[in-house]
Design an enzyme around this catalytic site. Structure first.
Site: not given
Ligand code: PLP
Length: 283
Positions: A146, A178
């Site tokens: 992230k 995703e």
């Protein structure tokens, strides 16, 4: 009030150092944590992921888990969040300030910054569903970290919006990965399908919660890659994230998903997810 590098400041008092590596290179990591009714939801999982992201970019965090927890709790207190408030907590760490060279400098201090923002649950969208567009996944090959390097995510989201859709569904050579800032699930014959948690997707905490809740309730889950053709034949689609929770997608590229309505599996998972929120933060 924001927390920046050991100080409490207002946003307009804040100056970013011109050679902060977060600013120059996106060299840093972050977390977005949900606050329901003034309380953090799944904080421990976010903390664990923050430490993992740090390790993966060779960044030594100089704070203990207890110190980071204290910062988060102070952010909630100093911004006067109460049991009436739903909010998000944003926490980022950049590698720090150093002359602008790609090489990772040694001996510099990471810079931490955190803020909270009041934010309601997206209940209307959860009932109605979103529209999506298929977009090529142009991001790098460490999507499991992230990081602050989000230009790929920014662009794919904008490509979807420019085409009149609300969200992008990403594919790499036809394999669905995703969405721009959330994980994707397909429902087929009452089972869930989602991309395995490898280097091509962010390992969402909401994704894992959905998987755990499904399995605990007898719903089969397949963490397997699937392609565009499978996506287009899905009975239902939904995305998952800290802020979007369990969010149905009712159309892709202008074509309805299944019946074009929010389906029974999504409704069931929304219900289970809400019970989980209640069990963790509303006791
Ligand atoms: C943060 C994020 C998610 C969702 O993760 P959660 O932990 O569920 O909020 C999914 N995909 C990407 C690319 C993300 O950045």
């Amino acid at each position: 009030m924001l927390y920046v590098d050991g100080k409490w400041v207002e946003a307009d008092e804040l100056a970013v150092h011109p050679e902060d590596r977060g600013y120059n290179f996106g060299d840093g990591i972050y977390e977005v944590v949900r606050i329901y009714k003034g309380k953090m939801y799944q904080w421990d999982a976010h903390l664990t992921r923050l430490f993992r992201s740090a390790r993966e970019i060779k960044l030594d965090l100089p704070w203990t888990a207890a110190e980071l927890t204290d910062i988060a709790q102070q952010l909630i207190a100093k911004n006067n969040l109460t049991t009436d408030d739903d909010a998000t907590l944003y926490l980022q760490v950049t590698r720090g300030v150093a002359p602008r060279l790609h090489d990772i400098p040694s001996g510099i201090r990471p810079v931490i910054m955190g803020f909270v923002r009041r934010k309601e649950r997206p209940l209307a969208d959860m009932k109605k569903g979103l529209t999506a567009k298929l977009v090529e996944d142009i991001r790098w090959l460490r999507c499991d970290i992230k990081t602050l390097n989000l230009l790929g995510a920014v662009l794919v989201k904008q490509y979807a919006k420019d085409a009149g859709a609300q969200e992008s569904i990403l594919h790499r050579n036809g394999i669905i990965t995703e969405c721009s800032a959330s994980n994707l699930f397909a429902v087929k014959d009452n089972a869930l399908y989602t991309h395995p948690a490898d280097h091509l997707i962010l390992h969402g905490i909401t994704r894992q919660t959905v998987i755990d809740l499904a399995k605990a309730n007898g719903i089969p889950v397949h963490e397997e890659a699937f392609d565009i053709q499978f996506l287009k034949q899905a009975d239902e689609l939904f995305l998952s994230s800290t802020t979007a929770e369990v969010m149905p997608i009712v159309a892709v590229d202008g074509q309805p998903v299944g019946s074009g309505q929010v389906g029974p599996m999504v409704q069931k998972l929304q219900q289970l997810f809400e019970q989980h929120i209640y069990s963790e933060v509303l006791v």
